[in-house]
Design an enzyme around this catalytic site. Structure first.
Site, short mmCIF file in Angstrom:
data_model
loop_
_atom_site.label_atom_id
_atom_site.label_comp_id
_atom_site.label_asym_id
_atom_site.label_seq_id
_atom_site.Cartn_x
_atom_site.Cartn_y
_atom_site.Cartn_z
N CYS A 112 0.81 -1.23 0.00
CA CYS A 112 0.00 0.00 0.00
C CYS A 112 0.84 1.27 0.00
CB CYS A 112 -0.94 0.00 1.19
SG CYS A 112 -1.97 -1.46 1.24
N HIS A 259 -3.78 6.97 2.47
CA HIS A 259 -4.11 5.63 1.97
C HIS A 259 -5.49 5.25 2.52
CE1 HIS A 259 -4.09 1.49 1.04
NE2 HIS A 259 -3.89 1.08 2.27
N ASN A 289 -10.27 -0.73 -0.29
CA ASN A 289 -8.82 -0.56 -0.23
C ASN A 289 -8.20 -1.18 -1.49
OD1 ASN A 289 -6.09 -0.74 0.27
ND2 ASN A 289 -6.30 -1.50 2.37
O1 UT7 Z 1 -3.74 -1.54 3.75
C1 UT7 Z 1 -3.77 -2.16 5.00
C2 UT7 Z 1 -4.69 -3.34 4.90
N1 UT7 Z 1 -5.28 -3.81 6.11
C3 UT7 Z 1 -6.04 -3.09 6.97
O2 UT7 Z 1 -6.20 -1.91 6.83
C4 UT7 Z 1 -6.71 -3.81 8.12
C5 UT7 Z 1 -6.84 -2.98 9.36
N2 UT7 Z 1 -7.80 -3.55 10.26
C6 UT7 Z 1 -9.15 -3.31 10.16
O3 UT7 Z 1 -9.56 -2.56 9.29
C7 UT7 Z 1 -10.07 -3.93 11.16
O4 UT7 Z 1 -9.32 -4.55 12.18
C8 UT7 Z 1 -11.04 -4.98 10.52
C9 UT7 Z 1 -12.04 -4.28 9.61
C10 UT7 Z 1 -10.26 -6.00 9.72
C11 UT7 Z 1 -11.82 -5.68 11.62
O5 UT7 Z 1 -12.53 -4.73 12.39
P1 UT7 Z 1 -12.52 -4.79 13.98
O6 UT7 Z 1 -13.38 -3.71 14.47
O7 UT7 Z 1 -11.06 -4.79 14.40
O8 UT7 Z 1 -13.22 -6.16 14.27
P2 UT7 Z 1 -12.68 -7.41 15.10
O9 UT7 Z 1 -11.62 -8.12 14.33
O10 UT7 Z 1 -12.38 -6.94 16.49
O11 UT7 Z 1 -13.96 -8.31 15.18
C12 UT7 Z 1 -15.10 -7.94 15.96
C13 UT7 Z 1 -16.19 -8.95 15.70
C14 UT7 Z 1 -15.71 -10.40 15.78
O12 UT7 Z 1 -16.76 -11.17 16.32
P3 UT7 Z 1 -16.74 -11.58 17.87
O13 UT7 Z 1 -15.48 -12.37 18.07
O14 UT7 Z 1 -16.76 -10.29 18.63
O15 UT7 Z 1 -17.99 -12.37 18.00
C15 UT7 Z 1 -15.51 -10.78 14.34
O16 UT7 Z 1 -15.66 -12.17 14.12
O17 UT7 Z 1 -16.69 -8.77 14.37
C16 UT7 Z 1 -16.63 -10.02 13.68
N3 UT7 Z 1 -16.43 -9.76 12.28
C17 UT7 Z 1 -17.43 -9.56 11.42
N4 UT7 Z 1 -18.77 -9.56 11.57
C18 UT7 Z 1 -19.52 -9.33 10.50
C19 UT7 Z 1 -15.24 -9.65 11.63
N5 UT7 Z 1 -15.46 -9.37 10.32
C20 UT7 Z 1 -16.83 -9.32 10.18
C21 UT7 Z 1 -17.67 -9.08 9.07
N6 UT7 Z 1 -18.99 -9.08 9.29
N7 UT7 Z 1 -17.19 -8.83 7.83
#
Ligand code: UT7
Length: 332
Positions: A112, A259, A289
């Site tokens: 990125c 970004h 992204n």
């Molecule tokens: O260019 C760089 C590329 N990468 C990035 O920018 C990634 C940076 N990270 C992020 O953007 C975020 O960490 C994510 C969008 C990937 C995840 O968001 P989050 O707020 O950190 O969610 P989390 O991983 O803490 O998950 C919270 C909950 C979990 O469920 P439980 O364990 O609380 O029951 C996940 O399983 O949300 C769940 N979850 C979803 N639910 C519905 C994770 N993805 C999804 C989804 N839909 N797509």
């Protein structure tokens, strides 16, 4: 003095749309979760065209916008982390397609942060050599890298390409580039070498540094929380460092182009840095992204909307796999 002027921009976004509702038909997710956690509504997928095709379309648009003859291009730089070929470099395919018959060409791989690293490289070539015009294209086809059974990562990424023609300027520019090779495991995609037929090749034990047994695939592997934390800090550090080098204040900047990873990442960094929100360009709602293509795509949109005027001071900031980050401030 090291300075650049962007004299043309172009972009290519594939037709096929994968909106959040489409994801809810293949995964346990929904529009509300995706939009509120990422700011993304839809992204585009290159369903039937390779990455280099997108790169060539964006590059040709940028050259046409610049008004220069392709033969006047001295160097083609392509930033990509999703090339169609190990070799040739994607930049060579672009060089041929745009008719840049006098240009050298090579690729830059820093995910990125690719466009930022390419723009910095271009500025140094423009300063230290007789090169006059450099075509930079950043293009990503990430759909084949994404695991569409993984709701955490696949919903973030889209395909697309952005390009810029840059030339030397007597107005100053500044940059700050950084790499932090540990924790490299936070975001990676392994090259699939399972099709070897060399009888001497054994399982590659060194690769255990990267992968756990459950993740032995060629799909992107991402620790979302680790990348999130890194991204907010990296964006803040890069902006502060480049402004320090430029001896400029945050208010001296007319436009910030970050970004486009996640709206919450941008919002947190913008809040912590104390930047005025109306100076920060965000387009990830429609594109998701697109890795290295995010910033040049934003540049192309802004230029098409006549929102980058002569004399404006622009700050671009990128971060991503590596982990890498960087920022550039230039005066248009
Ligand atoms: O260019 C760089 C590329 N990468 C990035 O920018 C990634 C940076 N990270 C992020 O953007 C975020 O960490 C994510 C969008 C990937 C995840 O968001 P989050 O707020 O950190 O969610 P989390 O991983 O803490 O998950 C919270 C909950 C979990 O469920 P439980 O364990 O609380 O029951 C996940 O399983 O949300 C769940 N979850 C979803 N639910 C519905 C994770 N993805 C999804 C989804 N839909 N797509």
């Amino acid at each position: 003095m090291r300075g650049i002027k962007i004299i043309g921009t172009g972009m290519y976004i594939p037709e096929t749309v994968a909106d959040n509702d489409w994801f809810s038909t293949i995964l346990d997710t929904n529009d509300e979760w995706i939009y509120s956690r990422t700011g993304i509504r839809r992204r585009h997928i290159s369903a039937d065209k390779p990455n280099y095709y997108m790169a060539c379309q964006a590059a040709k648009a940028a050259v046409a916008d610049s008004g220069i003859d392709p033969a006047e291009i001295d160097l083609v730089l392509a930033a990509t982390c999703s090339p169609d070929f190990f070799y040739p470099a994607m930049s060579c395919l672009v060089q041929n397609d745009v008719g840049a018959v006098n240009a050298a060409a090579f690729d830059i791989s820093s995910a990125c942060t690719g466009f930022i690293n390419a723009l910095d490289t271009a500025s140094r070539f423009l300063l230290d050599s007789d090169y006059r015009n450099i075509l930079i294209v950043a293009s990503e086809r990430l759909a084949p890298h994404c695991d569409y059974t993984d709701r955490t990562a696949s919903i973030l990424f889209g395909d697309g390409a952005g390009a810029a023609v840059v030339t030397r300027s007597d107005k100053p520019m500044w940059s700050y580039l950084s790499a932090k090779g540990d924790p490299f495991r936070a975001l990676y995609c392994k090259v699939d070498q399972s099709r070897t037929n060399c009888p001497l090749i054994k399982e590659d034990s060194e690769m255990s540094k990267f992968i756990d047994n459950e993740a032995k695939t060629h799909f992107m592997q991402m620790n979302g929380k680790a990348v999130y934390k890194f991204a907010v800090e990296a964006m803040e550090t890069a902006v502060n460092k480049v402004l320090e080098r430029a001896k400029l204040s945050k208010d001296d900047i007319d436009l910030y182009i970050p970004h486009q990873a996640n709206a919450r990442i941008i919002e947190s960094a913008v809040k912590n840095l104390g930047l005025p929100e109306d100076k920060v360009y965000v387009n990830l709602e429609d594109h998701g992204n697109t890795s290295s293509a995010c910033i040049p795509t934003a540049l192309a949109e802004l230029r098409a909307q006549h929102r980058i005027a002569e004399g404006m001071t622009v700050c671009m900031v990128g971060f991503g796999a590596g982990l890498t980050s960087g920022a550039i401030v230039y005066n248009q």
